[in-house]
Design an enzyme around this catalytic site. Structure first.
Site, PDB file in Angstrom:
ATOM      1  N   ASP A 123      70.475  53.448  47.314  1.00  0.00           N
ATOM      2  CA  ASP A 123      71.316  54.489  47.893  1.00  0.00           C
ATOM      3  C   ASP A 123      72.765  54.263  47.474  1.00  0.00           C
ATOM      4  O   ASP A 123      73.183  53.132  47.171  1.00  0.00           O
ATOM      5  CB  ASP A 123      71.214  54.486  49.413  1.00  0.00           C
ATOM      6  CG  ASP A 123      69.829  54.874  49.897  1.00  0.00           C
ATOM      7  OD1 ASP A 123      69.139  55.636  49.176  1.00  0.00           O
ATOM      8  OD2 ASP A 123      69.418  54.416  50.983  1.00  0.00           O
ATOM      9  N   HIS A 178      68.579  55.932  41.628  1.00  0.00           N
ATOM     10  CA  HIS A 178      68.738  56.497  42.967  1.00  0.00           C
ATOM     11  C   HIS A 178      67.424  56.609  43.726  1.00  0.00           C
ATOM     12  O   HIS A 178      67.409  56.968  44.908  1.00  0.00           O
ATOM     13  CB  HIS A 178      69.392  57.875  42.878  1.00  0.00           C
ATOM     14  CG  HIS A 178      70.218  58.232  44.077  1.00  0.00           C
ATOM     15  ND1 HIS A 178      70.367  57.400  45.166  1.00  0.00           N
ATOM     16  CD2 HIS A 178      70.941  59.343  44.376  1.00  0.00           C
ATOM     17  CE1 HIS A 178      71.137  57.975  46.073  1.00  0.00           C
ATOM     18  NE2 HIS A 178      71.502  59.159  45.616  1.00  0.00           N
TER      19      HIS A 178
END
Length: 474
Positions: free
Chosen positions: A451, A447
């Site tokens: 995204d 992450h």
């Protein structure tokens, strides 16, 4: 009778040493040419090494567990004099090393090392407690293997200055000067184990004398300074009860454990799961399976998935990337790794330029790499430069899983079991119950650079491509 030397082969361009893990033949045993006589472990793969000639194993010079440089004589074979001319050349895997190969990391010590910590505050360079003959230009080693070279170094000094990309990456992440880290590798090179040991004991050893309270000891850290890393986590010692069997970790188990712990600490893992209707793939596979079998290839669902994923990565480059400090490295090549479960561990051979292959080419590569992994025929080059990984626990019946990212990649795809299920479909505007072939795909992604929306768009494209796979592509 004549004697032929058996040498430690160079298993790949970046491999400079190997560990002789097991002798398959013993002194006095008859051996045939190309028959496996010993097994080696490098920092990449385990492999069985064949005899360069037929004869009798006369002498063993390197014991099990010993690490030696490539081209080291590990044994001798007594053979008929007439066979020498035909067999004097070493096996293909034992080709002479290229000049100046980057040095690999030595195998991990018997006790599992502490996993790498999150980036620590900058550590001031300091002289090694045990001076070594490293060149004064060693400070440039963090930047690259040739930094600081003035062309006047000896061969041994150049060899010491070299280190693997992983070691340089670890040093950069922890702001370490490699010249300050005592090296235990060949010719004093710094290995991964040296970095881990230095991070655990080096700073602590130096800070101990300054432990008494001083004016600066209680002062708050400077503004913007990174917080001190947490203390290293050590695995607890567990008492073996009567009747228990204690199995020491194999080398591949140690490497896997260290790699998995490091990945969970480094990357914030997020998962997204999609259900896939494989009915069209099942129909194509049924029509094409015999045609592929006639060409010596087993056409599996995994081949369709790997081909679709490789094509999708071109449109979604952040999934085919890596993190380097505060930068994202978007890989030009798409090299999909396929996790292979072995009786002795897990390995991930890589299909180079997967997106440039046809479905037949991908299926053939999967078959070949899987077979060579199970028979210990992989070379270190077969498991390097992967940019994305696929793992397939579905073959064991797992509905789905949430795998750990294969560092330094940005994502890994998990394939769940594929089976027929009842499903509601729409036919001529009306809903009806039908039997469909379905399964789950789960994507774990880093992450920091991927995204959620990017990951879901990638998975949506993979799903659409699988469910609408064109006839011509099969």
């Amino acid at each position: 009778m004549a004697k032929i030397d058996v040498i430690m082969p160079q298993m790949g361009e970046s491999i400079a040493e190997g560990t002789l893990s097991r002798w398959i033949k013993q002194v006095g045993d008859a051996v045939k040419r190309d028959e496996p006589i010993f097994e080696i472990s490098t920092d990449k793969v385990d492999a069985e090494i064949p005899a360069p000639a037929a004869g009798v194993l006369a002498e063993i010079l390197v014991t099990e567990g010993q690490t030696v440089a490539v081209q080291t004589v590990v044994a001798t074979i007594e053979t008929e004099a007439g066979a020498v001319a035909a067999t004097a050349a070493p096996a293909p895997a034992a080709s002479a090393p290229r000049p100046e190969p980057p040095a690999p990391e030595r195998p991990l010590p018997p006790s599992p090392p502490t996993a790498p910590r999150p980036p620590a505050p900058p550590v001031s360079p300091r002289p090694s407690p045990t001076p070594t003959p490293a060149p004064t230009a060693g400070a440039g080693r963090v930047a690259g293997p040739d930094a600081g070279s003035n062309g006047s170094e000896s061969a041994e000094e150049r060899l010491r200055r070299k280190s693997t990309p992983l070691v340089r990456k670890m040093a950069a992440e922890h702001n370490l000067d490699l010249s300050a880290v005592p090296g235990t590798g060949l010719a004093g090179r710094v290995t991964k184990s040296d970095i881990l040991s230095f991070l655990e004991t080096g700073p602590a050893a130096e800070s101990a004398p300054t432990a008494p309270a001083t004016a600066s000891a209680s002062a708050p850290p400077p503004a913007g300074a990174a917080p001190a890393p947490p203390a290293a986590a050590h695995a607890p010692s567990v008492e073996a009860w009567p009747g228990d069997r204690v199995e020491p970790w194999s080398r591949i188990r140690k490497l896997t454990a260290e790699h998995m712990v490091m990945s969970r600490r480094v990357s914030p893992h997020v998962n997204t799961i999609f259900e896939i209707d494989y009915t069209r793939i099942a129909q194509l596979r049924a029509r094409k399976k015999k045609e592929y079998a006639d060409r010596g290839v087993n056409l599996t669902y995994l081949a369709f998935i790997a081909k679709t994923v490789a094509d999708g990565l071109r449109a979604h480059p952040t999934l085919n990337a890596a993190v380097s400090g505060a930068n994202t490295v978007l890989r030009r090549d798409i090299n999909v790794g396929i996790a292979v479960a072995l009786d002795w561990g897990l390995i991930v051979p890589v299909i180079p330029h997967t997106d440039e292959l046809s479905l037949l080419g991908v299926a053939r590569a999967i078959n070949d790499l899987g077979e060579r992994a199970r028979t210990k025929k992989l070379s270190p080059d077969d498991v390097q430069r992967g940019t994305f990984t696929i793992t397939n626990p579905g073959v064991f019946g797992s509905v789905i899983g949430t795998p750990i990212i294969n560092q330094p990649q940005a994502a890994i795809l998990c394939v769940g079991t594929i089976e027929k299920q009842p499903a509601v479909i729409t036919v001529d505007g009306s809903d009806t119950l039908a039997v469909r072939t379905k399964g789950m795909l789960a994507l774990a992604f880093d992450h920091r650079i991927v995204d959620g929306a990017d990951a879901d768009r990638f998975m949506a494209d993979v799903k659409k491509s699988l469910q609408e796979f064109p006839d011509g592509a099969a």
